[in-house]
Design an enzyme around this catalytic site. Structure first.
Site, PDB file in Angstrom:
ATOM      1  CG  ASP A   1     -34.217  -1.944  29.099  1.00 38.31           C
ATOM      2  OD1 ASP A   1     -34.660  -1.633  27.972  1.00 38.31           O
ATOM      3  OD2 ASP A   1     -33.815  -3.082  29.383  1.00 38.31           O
TER       4      ASP A   1
ATOM      5  CG  ASP B   1     -38.272  -2.825  25.003  1.00 35.48           C
ATOM      6  OD1 ASP B   1     -37.531  -2.170  24.243  1.00 35.48           O
ATOM      7  OD2 ASP B   1     -38.104  -4.036  25.235  1.00 35.48           O
ATOM      8  CD  GLU B   2     -33.700   0.560  23.830  1.00 34.78           C
ATOM      9  OE1 GLU B   2     -32.743   0.550  24.628  1.00 34.78           O
ATOM     10  OE2 GLU B   2     -33.645   0.106  22.685  1.00 34.78           O
TER      11      GLU B   2
END
Lengths: 417, 370
Positions: free
Chosen positions: A15, A109-110
């Protein structure tokens, strides 16, 4: 040294911490340590990301900007720069892909990684985890928090336990007890409504949830109940698919390459096109999909981009079909005085079955082509791309451009020194 | 050195015709030119991709000197086209420049040496037959459209000519449909012959012959080449090598139901259905019941279209989906008032043919009904 049960997978959820805000800091180091709120400068929007400094003031994502301004009046409010974040995200994926071919960029974003097969290459799990964090920090200037567990679900939960720049490892033997003390709200997909309903049943922790009989959960929540039961026991069978750049969504697959040397020699261009078509087709077959639309992309020496698409009467997952149409489109490219510097082929309009489809009079022949392609795929899976290839791809054709020689000189780094 | 004059009109037609032989893709620039030659009797024009198309025209001219030159096809076509109604004089110099002059205008076109221009080899030991243009037009216009565009299967980019003493069969297929046209004619050929001829050459023949002319088309066939002769124009091509698929095997012989409809009515209906169907792979569903054929098109994104037309039904009630464009291709190539579709199961091939003639069979594979 962590001993991981060899019968269990090792899945990471990576993450990116306060991603948009971190990218802004990276681009403008003066912002470091300051409360940054990305989400727009007008009062009408909502917060996309708040830096950890801003979070201290009670600002969080999805909060209306006007409210964030009230809580953090001296915060730095920035507009969302989508293309910049996409660029950083793509670079982060490139880095992550070094650690395992099985990588699933779940959102901007992960990402999930299955590193079961690669820990030995990196000298053990701890070394690999440290390397991921340091590579991303050094190359992108952002930090990540990693959850490491035997499956995606638990990894996703674990990445949230220690933020920012954190690391949480859940060993296979620690499941499911490790989760029992946590509130049900940390299970992905458990929002206010489910939480409320569970609370009415007297369930607030995962441990309590795990003791509710499956039948009861299914009665109250239907299919979602099955998921809750499994989640409470830390079970999840989801696999991390193989990642290849060019197919970041389920709607299209493309491959492109910048040529070693600009050319308009159709021999060379067609050979590269065939190689790219093979890769696209193999990817389609691995995903069990068929494509109806084929797109050719050619970037000329003057950086002018040429794209053209064609839609087939019947969807295909065979390189022959993809190549044939791409080649026809290539023949129509108006080069003028230019040459090609980049060539690419893509497919879109994807379906999960060939069935939506126009049947063929000579179906047996098509089936044989399909079988041949699948047999080739197996060889490639087991022995790598070089193990089997088309005769046409074995030798690089010579470049026949009239002024090719002078080009070689131009591109020779020694000449530039 | 080439030096001649001729009337603009005839020259313009010939230049236009021959320029179709230029592929524009040749790696040798000179092959993108038209070859012009003054002979003792007139003027010869040639353009070829050296593979599947070669076009040659011969026209009368007043020849002052013999010689040859090559000039860019498009440029020449444009220049000659712009000089309407005048007597044109063509004169080449030893730098391969062509002077095009009329009483009022003068152009100098930079060309390339004729010595580098290559042509298909002369057609060798060959069989020869002649067919009236109207018959050739009929067998080609009903089949050539069904050739494949998939260059990875070159055989299907051509049509199969099967010539026997009593007639000619022409077959084309792109694997989704297959068109078979027969012509009963005395070919004066004792041994049968087969050849796969490129769609490019056949479309050129179609372009220059007339659908209603009794003038002959000469067809010359060797083991490796074909040449069609139409008046002063020759269309040549190398044959496509390989084994044409066993087409007889895919023509169904177990159709247990048939639908006869008015060709024009069916055509117009399909065109309307296509407005919706084109959003879903051109799929139309045909259902027959009690003297009516209902045609429907559905698209999730766009909507629904439906129409009924009167039909003569025989056998069980049919239900089947086709690509409307494939149907329209065949309907557009026919001129008969009524056509009949012979069908069986929803996933089995169907046949479309004229209701009152046996010289044409169009086999079409269905689509899945969604």
């Amino acid at each position: 040294m962590i001993e991981w049960d060899p019968n269990q997978r090792i899945i990471l959820h990576v993450d990116f911490d306060a991603f948009f805000a971190s990218v802004e800091v990276r681009r403008n180091p003066d912002l470091r340590g300051k409360p940054i709120i990305v989400g727009g400068t007008s009062n009408r929007g909502v917060v996309s990301t708040a830096s950890y400094e801003a979070r201290k003031f009670g600002v969080h994502s999805a909060m209306p900007i006007w409210q964030a301004r009230r809580r953090c009046p001296h915060g730095i409010f920035l507009p969302v720069d989508g293309p910049a974040y996409a660029e950083y995200s793509a670079r982060a994926r490139e880095i992550l892909a070094r650690f395992s071919p099985r990588m699933d960029p779940a959102s901007i974003d992960e990402a999930y990684l299955d590193v079961t097969g690669s820990i030995r290459l990196f000298g053990g799990l701890e070394a690999l985890l440290a390397r991921i964090k340091s590579d991303i920090r050094e190359e992108l200037g952002i930090t990540v928090s990693i959850g490491c567990a035997p499956n995606r679900l638990v990894a996703k939960m674990a990445s949230d336990w220690d933020k920012p720049d954190g690391l949480s490892i859940v060993l296979p033997e620690e499941l499911p007890e490790r989760l029992f003390g946590l509130p049900v709200g940390v299970i992905p997909g458990v929002g206010g409504v489910t939480r409320e309903k569970l609370a009415q049943m007297g369930v607030t922790t995962i441990g309590q949830l795990a003791r509710v009989p499956l039948t009861l959960l299914e009665r109250h929540f239907g299919k979602h109940g099955t998921y809750l039961h499994r989640a409470a026991h830390g079970r999840d069978d989801g696999v991390v698919p193989y990642y290849e750049p060019g197919d970041d969504d389920r709607k299209q697959i493309s491959r492109e390459e910048t040529l070693a040397q600009d050319t308009r020699d159709s021999e060379v261009l067609e050979q590269r096109l065939l190689a790219l078509s093979e890769e696209v087709a193999r990817r389609l077959r691995r995903r069990g999909q068929f494509a109806r639309t084929i797109t050719l992309k050619v970037k000329l020496s003057n950086f002018k981009l040429f794209t053209r698409s064609e839609t087939l009467p019947a969807p295909t997952d065979l390189e022959d079909d993809i190549f044939a149409h791409a080649r026809e489109m290539l023949a129509k490219v108006r080069f003028g005085a230019q040459r090609a510097r980049l060539i690419g082929v893509g497919v879109s309009n994807l379906t999960d079955e060939a069935a939506a489809n126009q049947l063929s009079l000579f179906a047996e022949a098509d089936d044989r082509r399909e079988e041949l392609a699948k047999a080739r795929d197996e060889v490639v899976e087991r022995f790598g791309k070089g193990a089997i290839t088309r005769a046409r791809l074995v030798h690089e054709p010579e470049v026949h451009d009239e002024d090719a020689e002078s080009d070689v000189l131009d591109d020779d780094p020694l000449q530039r020194l | 050195m080439l030096n001649l004059s001729c009337p603009q009109e005839q020259l313009h037609v010939s230049v236009q015709t021959v320029s179709h032989g230029v592929s524009g893709r040749s790696t040798q620039p000179v092959q993108n030119n038209i070859y012009l030659e003054s002979t003792s009797s007139g003027m010869r024009l040639v353009a070829t991709d050296l593979e599947f198309i070669s076009l040659e025209a011969n026209i009368p001219a007043t020849v002052r000197d013999q010689g040859a030159v090559t000039v860019p096809a498009r440029l020449l076509t444009e220049v000659i086209g712009s000089l309407a109604g005048e007597e044109i004089s063509l004169e080449a110099d030893d730098h391969s420049t062509l002077r095009v002059t009329t009483a009022r205008s003068s152009f100098r076109i930079r060309g390339m040496s004729a010595a580098d221009f290559e042509m298909l080899p002369p057609i060798g030991d060959a069989a020869r037959l002649e067919i009236p243009q109207r018959d050739m037009h009929s067998i080609l216009s009903r089949t050539v459209f069904a050739t494949s565009r998939d260059e990875t299967r070159p055989i299907l980019t051509g049509a199969l000519f099967k010539i026997a003493s009593g007639g000619i069969d022409v077959v084309a297929t792109d694997t989704y449909r297959l068109a078979l046209s027969n012509l009963t004619v005395d070919t004066t050929l004792e041994d049968g012959r087969s050849a796969i001829i490129s769609e490019r050459a056949l479309n050129e023949v179609l372009r220059i012959i007339a659908a209603d002319s009794d003038e002959p088309v000469g067809m010359v066939l060797s083991d490796s080449q074909v040449e069609f002769q139409v008046g002063a124009v020759k269309v040549g091509s190398r044959l496509i090598e390989g084994q044409f698929p066993n087409y007889e095997k895919v023509i169904p012989d177990d159709c247990d139901r048939s639908v006869t409809v008015d060709r024009a009515e069916f055509t117009n209906t399909l065109r309307r259905m296509l407005i919706v169907a084109r959003e879903d792979s051109n799929r139309v569903v045909l259902r027959g019941s009690e003297g009516t054929l209902s045609i429907t098109a559905d698209s999730q994104d766009v909507g629904h279209a439906e129409e009924q037309i009167p039909a003569k039904l025989e056998g069980p009630e049919p239900e089947i989906a086709f690509n409307a464009r494939y149907l329209l291709d065949a309907l557009g190539a026919l001129s008969h008032d009524e056509i009949v579709m012979q069908l069986s199961q929803p996933l089995s091939p169907g046949i479309l043919k004229p209701a009152d003639a046996d010289d044409y069979t169009y086999v079409i594979m269905p689509m899945q009904i969604m």
